[in-house]
Design a protein around this motif. Sequence first.
Motif, PDB file in Angstrom:
ATOM      1  N   PHE A   1       0.596  -1.566  -0.150  1.00  0.00           N
ATOM      2  CA  PHE A   1       0.345   0.297   0.023  1.00  0.00           C
ATOM      3  C   PHE A   1       0.715   1.614  -0.068  1.00  0.00           C
ATOM      4  CE2 PHE A   1      -2.772   3.307   2.551  1.00  0.00           C
ATOM      5  CZ  PHE A   1      -4.151   3.121   1.257  1.00  0.00           C
ATOM      6  N   ALA A   2       2.068   1.356   0.912  1.00  0.00           N
ATOM      7  CA  ALA A   2       2.627   2.641   1.455  1.00  0.00           C
ATOM      8  C   ALA A   2       3.332   3.004  -0.235  1.00  0.00           C
ATOM      9  CB  ALA A   2       3.781   1.892   2.010  1.00  0.00           C
TER      10      ALA A   2
ATOM     11  N   ILE B   1       3.853   6.132  -5.718  1.00  0.00           N
ATOM     12  CA  ILE B   1       4.006   5.984  -6.972  1.00  0.00           C
ATOM     13  C   ILE B   1       2.492   7.055  -7.319  1.00  0.00           C
ATOM     14  CG2 ILE B   1       3.231   4.420  -9.147  1.00  0.00           C
ATOM     15  CD1 ILE B   1       4.315   2.608  -8.013  1.00  0.00           C
ATOM     16  N   GLN B   2       1.048   6.654  -6.291  1.00  0.00           N
ATOM     17  CA  GLN B   2       0.684   7.711  -7.635  1.00  0.00           C
ATOM     18  C   GLN B   2       0.814   8.948  -7.191  1.00  0.00           C
ATOM     19  OE1 GLN B   2      -2.222   6.585  -8.934  1.00  0.00           O
ATOM     20  NE2 GLN B   2      -2.480   8.596  -9.690  1.00  0.00           N
ATOM     21  N   PHE B   3       1.118   9.568  -5.989  1.00  0.00           N
ATOM     22  CA  PHE B   3       1.848  10.684  -5.370  1.00  0.00           C
ATOM     23  C   PHE B   3       2.889  11.523  -6.592  1.00  0.00           C
ATOM     24  CE2 PHE B   3       4.924  13.521  -3.329  1.00  0.00           C
ATOM     25  CZ  PHE B   3       4.086  14.661  -2.712  1.00  0.00           C
ATOM     26  N   LYS B   4       3.751  10.305  -6.981  1.00  0.00           N
ATOM     27  CA  LYS B   4       4.783  11.009  -8.463  1.00  0.00           C
ATOM     28  C   LYS B   4       4.238  10.837  -9.443  1.00  0.00           C
ATOM     29  CE  LYS B   4       9.059  11.147 -10.348  1.00  0.00           C
ATOM     30  NZ  LYS B   4       8.361  12.303 -10.309  1.00  0.00           N
ATOM     31  N   ILE B   5       2.935  10.270  -9.810  1.00  0.00           N
ATOM     32  CA  ILE B   5       2.301  10.927 -11.000  1.00  0.00           C
ATOM     33  C   ILE B   5       1.915  12.116 -11.140  1.00  0.00           C
ATOM     34  CG2 ILE B   5       0.422  10.237 -11.924  1.00  0.00           C
ATOM     35  CD1 ILE B   5       1.287   7.309 -11.811  1.00  0.00           C
TER      36      ILE B   5
END
Length: 97
Positions: free
Chosen positions: A3-4, A9-13
């Motif tokens: 999950f982390a 990855i989503q934050f970077k996108i």
Amino acid sequence: MDFALENLIQFKIEQDKKLYANFHYTIQIGFGTLDEMNLLRRKFRQIFPYVVSRIIFETPNYKLQVGKNRSQVILHRLLREVKLHFPEAFLLERKMD
């Protein structure tokens, strides 16, 4: 995937979307005095009437920039055509106005 890592990855996108959404590509075909750029712009418009052009001022010169797109690929295609008539033209990455 844990999950982390997925969150990271989503934050970077999302951060990349915000960063790159503020940039576009354009082609600069000349710089000089305002009169010179107006003449160059008229010549450009005769050859490429469908392409947006603008004269900007950045101390100490006026600059003629043409085209505006977020896609570097699209502007590279246009650049090849433009260079046939304006060999000094080059691609720029600019911050959105």
